[in-house]
Scaffold this active site. Structure first.
Site, mmCIF file in Angstrom:
data_model
loop_
_atom_site.group_PDB
_atom_site.id
_atom_site.type_symbol
_atom_site.label_atom_id
_atom_site.label_comp_id
_atom_site.label_asym_id
_atom_site.label_seq_id
_atom_site.Cartn_x
_atom_site.Cartn_y
_atom_site.Cartn_z
ATOM 1 N N GLY A 110 0.912 -1.574 0.003
ATOM 2 C CA GLY A 110 -0.560 -0.590 -0.138
ATOM 3 C C GLY A 110 1.277 1.362 -0.035
ATOM 4 N N GLN A 157 2.610 10.159 1.434
ATOM 5 C CA GLN A 157 3.964 9.289 1.485
ATOM 6 C C GLN A 157 4.955 9.794 -0.021
ATOM 7 O OE1 GLN A 157 2.159 4.678 2.529
ATOM 8 N NE2 GLN A 157 4.438 4.838 3.131
ATOM 9 N N CYS A 211 6.737 -0.630 6.212
ATOM 10 C CA CYS A 211 5.873 0.640 5.650
ATOM 11 C C CYS A 211 6.950 1.089 4.541
ATOM 12 C CB CYS A 211 5.827 1.555 6.828
ATOM 13 S SG CYS A 211 5.105 3.193 6.018
ATOM 14 N N LEU A 212 6.357 1.240 3.805
ATOM 15 C CA LEU A 212 7.843 1.916 2.889
ATOM 16 C C LEU A 212 8.572 3.455 3.167
ATOM 17 C CD1 LEU A 212 5.935 1.260 -0.379
ATOM 18 C CD2 LEU A 212 7.395 -0.362 0.080
ATOM 19 N N HIS A 234 -3.740 0.286 7.867
ATOM 20 C CA HIS A 234 -2.966 0.898 7.600
ATOM 21 C C HIS A 234 -2.556 2.233 6.712
ATOM 22 C CE1 HIS A 234 2.469 0.919 7.283
ATOM 23 N NE2 HIS A 234 1.574 1.908 6.713
ATOM 24 N N GLU A 235 -3.390 2.159 5.452
ATOM 25 C CA GLU A 235 -2.724 3.954 4.791
ATOM 26 C C GLU A 235 -3.902 4.365 4.845
ATOM 27 O OE1 GLU A 235 -1.133 3.253 2.510
ATOM 28 O OE2 GLU A 235 -0.443 1.246 3.272
ATOM 29 N N HIS A 276 -2.818 6.695 7.962
ATOM 30 C CA HIS A 276 -1.387 7.357 6.692
ATOM 31 C C HIS A 276 -2.246 8.559 7.109
ATOM 32 C CE1 HIS A 276 2.031 5.687 6.466
ATOM 33 N NE2 HIS A 276 1.779 4.560 5.840
#
Ligand code: CO
Length: 150
Positions: free
Chosen positions: A45, A50, A87-88, A129-130, A133
């Site tokens: 995701g 991000q 997480c990226l 999770h997304e 953000h």
């Protein structure tokens, strides 16, 4: 175009993102870039903040498919699951987070059309999770054991 993924410490990751109001070419370009960036990074995701754009848009790439969720909101959350996340924007780390096992959300697509979906298991985890953000929340805020990923 692949965009640079912002790393933890950048204030854009801590912003309360604003709703998308214009479903225009600029939004499409951002979503196209997010898809390319997410595929290249092999993540599950990616949220718009991000890539430095604090608006309420995320992409989720899971077994069930590739989803673009604009202005997503929870209708309900049920059950519990405890498991690993990364997480990226927090490279090289992982941690266990408690999440609902099943969620229902309402969202819009890139044209502004409205949909709902029910996500379970890992898909539900990725959605949660997304969506976090978009409110400036990172999984590391919720994980009890952030560690170096293997
Ligand atoms: Co993340």
């Amino acid at each position: 175009m692949i965009r640079e993924i912002v790393q933890v410490g950048d204030p854009v990751l801590r912003k309360k993102c604003t709703p998308v109001t214009r479903f225009d070419a600029e939004l499409c370009a951002l979503l196209d870039d997010m898809k390319e960036t997410l595929k290249a990074a092999e993540g599950a995701g990616l949220a718009a903040p991000q890539v430095g754009v604090p608006i309420r848009a995320v992409a989720v790439d899971v077994e069930e498919g590739y989803f673009e969720l604009i202005n997503p909101v929870f209708v309900w959350q049920k059950g519990e699951q405890y498991g690993a996340e990364g997480c990226l924007s927090v490279k090289g780390k992982a941690g266990n987070v408690l999440r609902p096992s099943k969620v229902k959300i309402l969202f819009q697509d890139r044209k502004g059309d409205r949909y709902s979906l029910v996500a379970r298991d890992f898909f539900a985890r990725a959605v949660c999770h997304e969506l976090d953000h978009l409110d400036g929340i990172l999984y590391t805020d919720k994980a009890d054991d952030v560690r170096d990923a293997e």
